[in-house]
Design a protein around this motif. Structure first.
Motif, PDB file in Angstrom:
ATOM      1  N   THR A   1      42.643  25.285  45.063  1.00  0.00           N
ATOM      2  CA  THR A   1      42.726  25.307  43.597  1.00  0.00           C
ATOM      3  C   THR A   1      42.707  26.758  43.138  1.00  0.00           C
ATOM      4  O   THR A   1      41.842  27.536  43.561  1.00  0.00           O
ATOM      5  CB  THR A   1      41.548  24.545  42.952  1.00  0.00           C
ATOM      6  N   ILE A   2      43.669  27.120  42.282  1.00  0.00           N
ATOM      7  CA  ILE A   2      43.795  28.508  41.834  1.00  0.00           C
ATOM      8  C   ILE A   2      43.643  28.568  40.316  1.00  0.00           C
ATOM      9  O   ILE A   2      44.289  27.807  39.587  1.00  0.00           O
ATOM     10  CB  ILE A   2      45.155  29.100  42.245  1.00  0.00           C
ATOM     11  N   VAL A   3      42.774  29.467  39.865  1.00  0.00           N
ATOM     12  CA  VAL A   3      42.534  29.681  38.437  1.00  0.00           C
ATOM     13  C   VAL A   3      42.814  31.146  38.139  1.00  0.00           C
ATOM     14  O   VAL A   3      42.404  32.031  38.907  1.00  0.00           O
ATOM     15  CB  VAL A   3      41.083  29.340  38.050  1.00  0.00           C
ATOM     16  N   ALA A   4      43.517  31.427  37.044  1.00  0.00           N
ATOM     17  CA  ALA A   4      43.817  32.811  36.686  1.00  0.00           C
ATOM     18  C   ALA A   4      43.397  33.098  35.262  1.00  0.00           C
ATOM     19  O   ALA A   4      43.521  32.248  34.371  1.00  0.00           O
ATOM     20  CB  ALA A   4      45.314  33.098  36.852  1.00  0.00           C
ATOM     21  N   VAL A   5      42.893  34.316  35.061  1.00  0.00           N
ATOM     22  CA  VAL A   5      42.575  34.825  33.728  1.00  0.00           C
ATOM     23  C   VAL A   5      43.376  36.103  33.542  1.00  0.00           C
ATOM     24  O   VAL A   5      43.204  37.066  34.291  1.00  0.00           O
ATOM     25  CB  VAL A   5      41.065  35.116  33.573  1.00  0.00           C
ATOM     26  N   ASN A   6      44.273  36.101  32.551  1.00  0.00           N
ATOM     27  CA  ASN A   6      45.113  37.267  32.323  1.00  0.00           C
ATOM     28  C   ASN A   6      45.562  37.264  30.868  1.00  0.00           C
ATOM     29  O   ASN A   6      45.916  36.208  30.336  1.00  0.00           O
ATOM     30  CB  ASN A   6      46.331  37.254  33.257  1.00  0.00           C
ATOM     31  N   LYS A   7      45.568  38.424  30.235  1.00  0.00           N
ATOM     32  CA  LYS A   7      45.954  38.469  28.819  1.00  0.00           C
ATOM     33  C   LYS A   7      47.462  38.458  28.624  1.00  0.00           C
ATOM     34  O   LYS A   7      47.946  38.277  27.500  1.00  0.00           O
ATOM     35  CB  LYS A   7      45.337  39.692  28.147  1.00  0.00           C
TER      36      LYS A   7
END
Length: 320
Positions: free
Chosen positions: A280-286
């Motif tokens: 499972t991959i989660v990303a935080v990016n603006k």
């Protein structure tokens, strides 16, 4: 049923998780026979038996600690000649791959490295690999000799399956080359209290968007709240913000955890190659157009300096 040799990765008798995963995979194709070498080898028997080892071959000698690789290859070859196994499985660490390669050359067999799955086949074990920067999966088998296969950490769930685990002394005759390269000193790695990066079930990584070494404290806080390892992109490592030993990517380490959280990482192919097989991959990016969002299971478009601390606090609250 044919026997399968499993090379044991342990530290003074404490068996590391990748070896227990190998035992799970070995049971799919035969009866696991573990090979434990060096100080504490006999102490591994209980854990190995609990996870399916029918026999545990042990050997201890100063050569295993004082010299590089070759004494271990000599021992594994001795075990191979004693058992005549259907396959040899080795953890896919840097040392493990060198041991496996040297053994394959000695016994005239084919080798498969960095397998992520293993199954029985009509003509021998079939290994699954993730190739071309994790863009494709392939299935292959060794067509010459006894298959020597290295398996990446986190490729299989650890499944206890109690077996006899009878301890047997392994007789090893060291070759002339065994003492060719001596270890002259050791410097213990400073412990962070976090899991080993390649073995961790959860990895939290930071990239260029972290914008400075001092800001990696935000990434570390989230990792600690989850009991996770900390990773970094090449950009962050090249900038000197985090050690190279924590780099995830094509020129760093490959990881395959149950959960991978990428913060401030654009998702260049070099980085994706090292983490794309995560469950499972989660990303935080603006940047809503960041390539990482093409890969993720869950994406948060936002400032990591706002999102990550809130996530950390929420996790702590729920745990509390």
């Amino acid at each position: 049923m044919a026997e399968v040799l499993v090379y044991v990765d342990h530290v003074d008798g404490a068996v590391r998780k990748p070896t227990l995963e190998l035992l799970t995979l070995a049971r799919r194709i035969g009866e696991p026979v573990a090979v434990a070498l060096g100080a504490g080898a006999a102490d591994t028997a209980a854990a190995l038996a609990e996870h399916g080892a029918t026999r545990v071959l042990t050997a201890d000698a100063p050569e295993f600690a004082d010299y590089l690789v070759v004494p271990k290859v000599d021992a594994l070859q001795a075990a191979y000649e004693s058992v005549s196994p259907a396959a040899v499985l080795v953890p896919s660490s840097a040392e493990g791959k060198e041991i496996a390669a040297r053994l394959a050359v000695r016994i005239g067999s084919g080798i498969i490295t960095d397998a992520i799955d293993l199954e029985a086949g009509d003509e021998g074990p079939v290994a699954t690999q993730s190739v071309f920067a994790a863009g494709f999966s392939t299935k292959s088998r060794v067509s010459k000799g006894t298959p020597v296969i290295t398996v990446k950490p986190n490729s299989a769930a650890v499944e206890p399956a109690p077996a006899a685990g009878a301890v047997e002394a392994l007789s090893v005759t060291f070759s002339d080359k065994a003492t060719g390269t001596r270890i002259t000193s050791r410097t213990p790695r400073e412990s962070t209290g976090r899991p080993e990066l390649t073995e961790a079930a959860i990895v939290v990584s930071g990239g260029r968007g972290v914008n400075g070494a001092e800001n990696f404290a935000i990434i570390e806080a989230l990792a600690d709240s989850l009991g996770a390892a900390v990773g970094a992109s090449r950009a962050a490592v090249d900038a000197g913000w985090y050690p190279h030993s924590n780099q995830v990517g094509q020129t760093g380490k490959s990881v395959s955890p149950q959960l991978y959280i990428a913060s401030g990482i654009s998702g260049a192919i070099q980085h994706r190659a090292g983490m794309q097989t995560s469950k499972t991959i989660v990303a935080v990016n603006k940047d809503a157009e960041a390539p990482i969002f093409d890969l993720v299971d869950y994406g948060v478009v936002g400032d990591l300096f706002e999102v990550v601390p809130q996530l950390t606090e929420e996790i702590k609250t729920r745990k509390g």
